[in-house]
Write an enzyme that holds these catalytic residues in place. Structure first.
Site, PDB file in Angstrom:
ATOM      1  N   PHE A 152      88.469 -76.256 -29.269  1.00  0.00           N
ATOM      2  CA  PHE A 152      89.213 -76.045 -30.511  1.00  0.00           C
ATOM      3  C   PHE A 152      88.397 -75.151 -31.414  1.00  0.00           C
ATOM      4  O   PHE A 152      87.237 -75.437 -31.702  1.00  0.00           O
ATOM      5  CB  PHE A 152      89.519 -77.369 -31.215  1.00  0.00           C
ATOM      6  CG  PHE A 152      90.396 -77.164 -32.423  1.00  0.00           C
ATOM      7  CD1 PHE A 152      91.767 -76.991 -32.272  1.00  0.00           C
ATOM      8  CD2 PHE A 152      89.851 -77.092 -33.699  1.00  0.00           C
ATOM      9  CE1 PHE A 152      92.587 -76.761 -33.377  1.00  0.00           C
ATOM     10  CE2 PHE A 152      90.665 -76.860 -34.807  1.00  0.00           C
ATOM     11  CZ  PHE A 152      92.034 -76.703 -34.645  1.00  0.00           C
ATOM     12  N   ASP A 236      80.328 -72.658 -31.513  1.00  0.00           N
ATOM     13  CA  ASP A 236      81.171 -73.196 -32.574  1.00  0.00           C
ATOM     14  C   ASP A 236      80.576 -74.539 -32.966  1.00  0.00           C
ATOM     15  O   ASP A 236      80.735 -75.530 -32.265  1.00  0.00           O
ATOM     16  CB  ASP A 236      82.620 -73.345 -32.090  1.00  0.00           C
ATOM     17  CG  ASP A 236      83.543 -73.892 -33.184  1.00  0.00           C
ATOM     18  OD1 ASP A 236      83.022 -74.470 -34.163  1.00  0.00           O
ATOM     19  OD2 ASP A 236      84.766 -73.748 -33.046  1.00  0.00           O
ATOM     20  N   LYS A 269      83.133 -77.745 -41.778  1.00  0.00           N
ATOM     21  CA  LYS A 269      83.261 -79.205 -41.965  1.00  0.00           C
ATOM     22  C   LYS A 269      82.151 -79.866 -42.797  1.00  0.00           C
ATOM     23  O   LYS A 269      82.255 -79.928 -44.005  1.00  0.00           O
ATOM     24  CB  LYS A 269      83.421 -79.876 -40.610  1.00  0.00           C
ATOM     25  CG  LYS A 269      84.754 -79.491 -39.940  1.00  0.00           C
ATOM     26  CD  LYS A 269      85.245 -80.491 -38.918  1.00  0.00           C
ATOM     27  CE  LYS A 269      86.720 -80.286 -38.623  1.00  0.00           C
ATOM     28  NZ  LYS A 269      86.997 -79.443 -37.475  1.00  0.00           N
TER      29      LYS A 269
END
Ligand SMILES: *Cc1c(COP(=O)(O)O)cnc(C)c1O
Length: 421
Positions: A152, A236, A269
């Site tokens: 993702f 990522d 995040k």
């Protein structure tokens, strides 16, 4: 205008009233739980009716310092009263210092340049553009990017194209030059490798895809393959970065593993502890891939977001949070392993690293269908993949809160109607 009670109210029925308005006017691209949250404190959340929840989701691995952390709240209030936004026509002190502090955290791995943006998908867009333009600038025609099934990377077009779930991409058109292969399968990567490959993008632990840690040696193997073929390796770290795995970044392995040197990483995040911010941190070499005029963002690097992120980093250092995540992660792992052992008809096992853990359900169970039952029992949790319950609590959660949360999850799972696979 609809007239509503203020969100401070603890009025029974407030939820129903708000959900009715939401049903009419909130764009229905999400399917939130049927509660309306109003306030948080540490690892607790409270809804508009004053009901209390234990937060084992942390806004999807975001609220690393929990809710309403006094230092983060004070920083944001003070910075908002000082300077909120200037745009990228001008430097601001917070932006400069955050860039240097992020680079300091991955100094050993040779990352020296930080580009600031507003979200995870933006950080990955920047990384996508940087790796392609890096070769373009050199007159090298390679542009293909290798990504992984079930990965993702975000919802904007470039990040979405790299995302490894076909149904997320369906109907949005194609971006050429992206190949998806099986996560953990070095032979599959080797088979796709060649002189047309610009980069491999990988998560150290696949988060959304089902909390799947990279098999031992996989990341090292990717580095070797990329070196062999002149390709870049980018991580990522939007979900795994900033202490979530019990180390600052996923690419840094503890113990006997030195870790793997990335050419770039993306962050978001946990970086802002709840305040929106993203970042790409690159090697000095990749620092020349996006010269003035090729990339930018109006809000990226704004002093308010940067001040928030700097406070998150400072609190994490001062309170020794990262080593504690490792310890609490071990504790959570043991607790989940016990639940899996004791409920073999519902659970298959557990996996993860640090405070990113998955409880794997047996075939026949659907993780997201269980979430509402957990909400009713007072615990907020996430799903990952089809049948993984994802635990990503605030990094400051206490041992007692973890125990309380897992006990409630266990009880809810125990009372599920039996499924046969
Ligand atoms: C959440 C996530 C993203 C997207 O971040 P947004 O801030 O929602 O755009 C990208 N990559 C990973 C690994 C993520 O977990």
């Amino acid at each position: 205008m609809q007239s509503m009670q203020s969100n401070q109210s603890k009025k029974a029925g407030a939820t129903e009233e708000l959900l009715a308005i939401a049903a009419k006017h909130v764009y229905p691209n999400n399917k939130p739980a049927k509660i309306v949250l109003a306030r948080g404190q540490g690892s607790r959340l409270f809804d508009v009716e004053g009901r209390r929840f234990l937060d084992l989701a942390a806004g999807v691995a975001v609220c690393s310092l929990g809710h309403a952390h006094p230092k983060l709240t004070a920083t944001i209030a003070a910075q908002a009263g000082r300077l909120m936004h200037v745009s990228n026509y001008f430097y601001n002190e917070e932006n400069i210092l955050l860039a240097s502090e992020l680079c300091e955290l991955c100094e050993k791995e040779g990352l020296t340049r930080a580009l600031l943006c507003n979200s995870g998908t933006e950080a990955n867009e920047a990384m996508f553009k940087a790796v392609r333009r890096h070769f373009y600038v050199k007159g090298d025609k390679r542009s293909r990017i290798i990504s992984f099934h079930n990965s993702f990377h975000g919802r904007t077009m470039g990040s979405l194209a790299m995302t490894g779930t076909p149904k997320y991409r369906e109907g949005f058109g194609r971006i050429e030059g992206i190949t998806h292969v099986t996560y953990g399968d070095l032979d599959a990567v080797a088979a796709e490798m060649g002189s047309d490959v610009a980069a491999v993008i990988v998560e150290a632990v696949q988060g959304e895809g089902g909390v799947i840690p990279a098999p031992l040696g996989f990341l090292e193997g990717l580095r070797a393959l990329c070196n062999q073929h002149g390709a870049l390796l980018v991580f990522d770290e939007v979900q795994t970065g900033i202490g979530r795995l019990g180390r600052w970044f996923g690419f840094q392995r503890s113990g006997s593993f030195a870790g793997v040197r990335p050419d770039a990483i993306s962050l978001a995040k946990g970086l802002g502890g709840g305040f929106p911010i993203g970042a790409m941190v690159t090697s000095e070499e990749l620092g020349s891939a996006l010269p003035p005029g090729t990339h930018g963002s109006t809000f990226g690097g704004n002093p308010l977001a940067c001040a928030a992120a700097r406070t998150v980093l400072r609190v994490m250092e001062a309170e020794d949070i990262v080593p504690n995540v490792e310890r609490k992660g071990q504790l959570l792992s043991a607790m989940l392993a016990r639940v899996a052992r004791e409920l073999p008809n519902v659970c298959e096992g557990q996996r993860g690293e640090g405070l990113l853990r998955g409880l794997i359900l047996r075939p026949g169970f659907v993780a997201r269908d269980i979430l509402p039952k957990l909400v009713d029992a007072g615990v907020l949790l996430l799903a990952a993949g089809e049948r993984v319950l994802r635990f990503a609590p605030p990094l400051i959660i206490t041992d007692a809160e973890l125990e309380e949360g897992v006990a409630i999850v266990r009880k809810v799972l125990e009372e599920l109607p039996a499924h046969s696979s």
